[in-house]
Design an enzyme around this catalytic site. Structure first.
Site, PDB file in Angstrom:
ATOM      1  N   SER A 114      87.812  28.560  14.778  1.00 29.80           N
ATOM      2  CA  SER A 114      88.602  27.352  15.031  1.00 29.80           C
ATOM      3  C   SER A 114      89.792  27.698  15.935  1.00 29.80           C
ATOM      4  O   SER A 114      89.588  28.207  17.047  1.00 29.80           O
ATOM      5  CB  SER A 114      89.026  26.738  13.697  1.00 29.80           C
ATOM      6  OG  SER A 114      89.579  25.449  13.877  1.00 29.80           O
ATOM      7  N   ASP A 157      79.991  19.572  14.912  1.00 29.00           N
ATOM      8  CA  ASP A 157      81.355  19.970  14.535  1.00 29.00           C
ATOM      9  C   ASP A 157      82.292  18.775  14.669  1.00 29.00           C
ATOM     10  O   ASP A 157      82.335  18.118  15.720  1.00 29.00           O
ATOM     11  CB  ASP A 157      81.817  21.116  15.437  1.00 29.00           C
ATOM     12  CG  ASP A 157      83.044  21.842  14.906  1.00 29.00           C
ATOM     13  OD1 ASP A 157      83.876  21.197  14.257  1.00 29.00           O
ATOM     14  OD2 ASP A 157      83.162  23.049  15.160  1.00 29.00           O
ATOM     15  N   HIS A 193      81.897  22.872  10.657  1.00 30.57           N
ATOM     16  CA  HIS A 193      83.001  23.482  11.400  1.00 30.57           C
ATOM     17  C   HIS A 193      83.270  24.853  10.792  1.00 30.57           C
ATOM     18  O   HIS A 193      83.607  24.971   9.611  1.00 30.57           O
ATOM     19  CB  HIS A 193      84.263  22.623  11.301  1.00 30.57           C
ATOM     20  CG  HIS A 193      85.450  23.248  11.966  1.00 30.57           C
ATOM     21  ND1 HIS A 193      85.526  23.420  13.326  1.00 30.57           N
ATOM     22  CD2 HIS A 193      86.609  23.760  11.456  1.00 30.57           C
ATOM     23  CE1 HIS A 193      86.683  23.994  13.625  1.00 30.57           C
ATOM     24  NE2 HIS A 193      87.357  24.223  12.517  1.00 30.57           N
TER      25      HIS A 193
END
Length: 489
Positions: A205, A424, A453
């Site tokens: 991320s 995602d 995610h």
């Protein structure tokens, strides 16, 4: 003497590991001894990790000025004869503590990988054990919805301005140095202090942006980088948040269809349209949940937090059922996980997420005119009725001091492996595609038709795990971009 920002990366690449390297004001940081001790963390202690503190400048343009300490952990390579070096890491956020991150991620790494690397966890500057930011916020974080009306938006503007003012009063000038570029510089000090010429890296991320920034600032120090659920550096961070609006609406549709098939259990509607309509009706007015009154700012976020993982469909359906009962006036008690989320979101307990704001707002400037945000919110409502007012909302960054450095433009030939799921909801698939374009020597691993995610270490997938472990173990990237699909189970 202040160093021009353009020269900082050049100065920092001159590590004292190389014979004949001239001394610089940073030499004492690169050459510092590292003292390892018990971590005092259950997971890290269980896996035999040790922890240390690395001293770095608060302001790299003033290396003789104030310093802070960065907490790191180390799980040593299991086979010294095969050892390649160190693998640093970041779990995302920004503002996520990562000291014990490798304790989790290493469970999906093969023995070939864990035998070759010292796995390094890190609390980035401003986070956890690394000089944490504490602005005394009365709520958990700055990312929430503008609500349904101009009046709710005005309250959001006032609240965001208040958050920024609290940080300015409490943290002063220090907060200007809690940035991604400075964290990348900290990583390079850690590299040198550990006696390494290069680092490998696993980032998830926001950690993908940190990793990409490191490759841009220190390309010759970058070894094998895996960037999972990537951010497009050209869209960081406000652009990434805006991108998430349509993605979350699509995920909500997917979840609504799943829930409609189970109406006898959840009683939220027999069609996806009915389920979605129920959700949209719930987010328009405050709801009392147990002892908490949750207003329009945070109600959408109670859905947002569970959408990134399709395996959470049942938990999300149960949560919406509880919200519906509460809205109908029924006495309800939050589940344990919802109670914890409410304590953090509504009251900032145990501690607010101001470190996230410090990094986001300190990395890149954003528009300051509230009217611009309101126009974007209004335009989004037709196609993003639930998440448009979140994805386009004003944040504390609109009231933050101007960043000390320009945002990093990423464009380099450092090899890397980028992992991205097409479903995602946080860092949308196109962001991984765009990062791949910015790093043409990289390869993109696409996990198709999966809502997730953060893939590696979170969602078991043979194809993704094989690609990641092969690259870390041998340095072999796929010959071309690779498409994976969900495991049959």
């Amino acid at each position: 003497m202040n160093l021009p920002h353009a020269l900082l990366g050049v100065v920092l690449t001159g590590a004292t590991l190389l014979p004949g390297t001239p001394a610089t004001p940073l030499t004492r940081f690169y050459d510092q001894p590292v003292e390892w001790a018990a971590c005092g963390d259950p997971l890290l202690d269980h896996v035999g990790a040790r922890c240390a503190q690395i001293t770095v400048p608060l302001d790299y343009s003033q290396p003789r000025g104030k310093t802070i300490k960065i907490a790191i952990s180390r799980i040593k390579a299991t086979d010294p004869g095969k050892r390649r070096g160190v693998m640093l890491s970041n779990p995302g956020g920004p503002g996520g503590a990562g000291l014990n991150f490798m304790g989790y991620i290493s469970q999906r790494m093969t023995r070939e990988v864990t035998s070759r690397y010292d796995l390094i966890g890190m609390d980035p500057r401003g986070v956890g054990r690394s000089a944490p930011v504490d602005c005394g916020w009365p709520i958990g974080h700055m990312l929430w919805s503008a609500g349904p009306t101009r009046a709710t938006f005005r309250r959001a503007v006032q609240a965001q301005a208040d958050l920024a003012q609290r940080c300015a009063r409490r943290e002063g000038d220090r907060i200007a140095h809690i940035t991604t570029r400075n964290t990348a510089r900290d990583m390079d000090v850690i590299r040198a202090a550990l006696g390494e010429a290069k680092i490998s890296y696993f980032g998830m991320s926001y950690g993908t942006y940190l990793g990409a920034v490191y490759t841009q600032m220190f390309p010759q120090r970058s070894d094998r980088f895996v960037l999972d659920s990537a951010i497009d550096p050209a869209r960081y961070m406000a652009g990434s948040i805006r991108n998430s609006g349509p993605a979350n609406e699509a995920a909500l549709d997917d979840w609504a269809a799943w829930t409609a098939e189970r109406d006898p259990e959840y009683h939220l509607g027999t069609t996806a349209r009915q389920v979605r309509a129920r959700v949209e009706s719930l987010i328009k007015t405050p709801i009392r949940i147990g002892e908490h009154l949750v207003d329009e700012r945070f109600l959408p976020m109670l859905i947002f937090t569970l959408l990134p993982d399709a395996r959470e469909n049942a938990r999300l359906a149960a949560r919406v059922r509880l919200l519906a009962d509460a809205a109908a006036g029924k006495p309800v008690r939050p589940s344990a996980d919802l109670e914890q989320e409410l304590q953090f979101t509504l009251y900032g307990k145990p501690q607010g997420y101001a470190s996230q704001a410090a990094v986001i707002c300190g990395d890149a400037a954003v528009p300051r005119d509230p009217a611009r945000y309101w126009r974007d919110i209004q335009r989004s409502r037709a196609t993003q009725p639930v998440f448009g007012p979140y994805a386009n909302n004003i944040t504390a960054c609109a009231f933050w001091p101007t960043p000390r450095e320009p945002a990093t433009k990423v464009g380099n030939d450092v090899p890397a492996l980028i992992v991205q799921a097409t479903g995602d909801t946080r860092t949308v698939y196109q962001e991984g595609v765009n990062l791949r374009r910015a790093m043409p020597a990289a390869r993109l691993v696409t996990l198709r038709d999966v809502r997730m995610h953060g893939v590696f270490g979170r969602l078991p997938n043979t194809c993704v795990e094989t690609a990641v472990n092969t690259y870390f173990a041998s340095g072999t990237l796929p010959a071309d971009d690779l498409t994976c699909r969900a495991d049959p189970s």
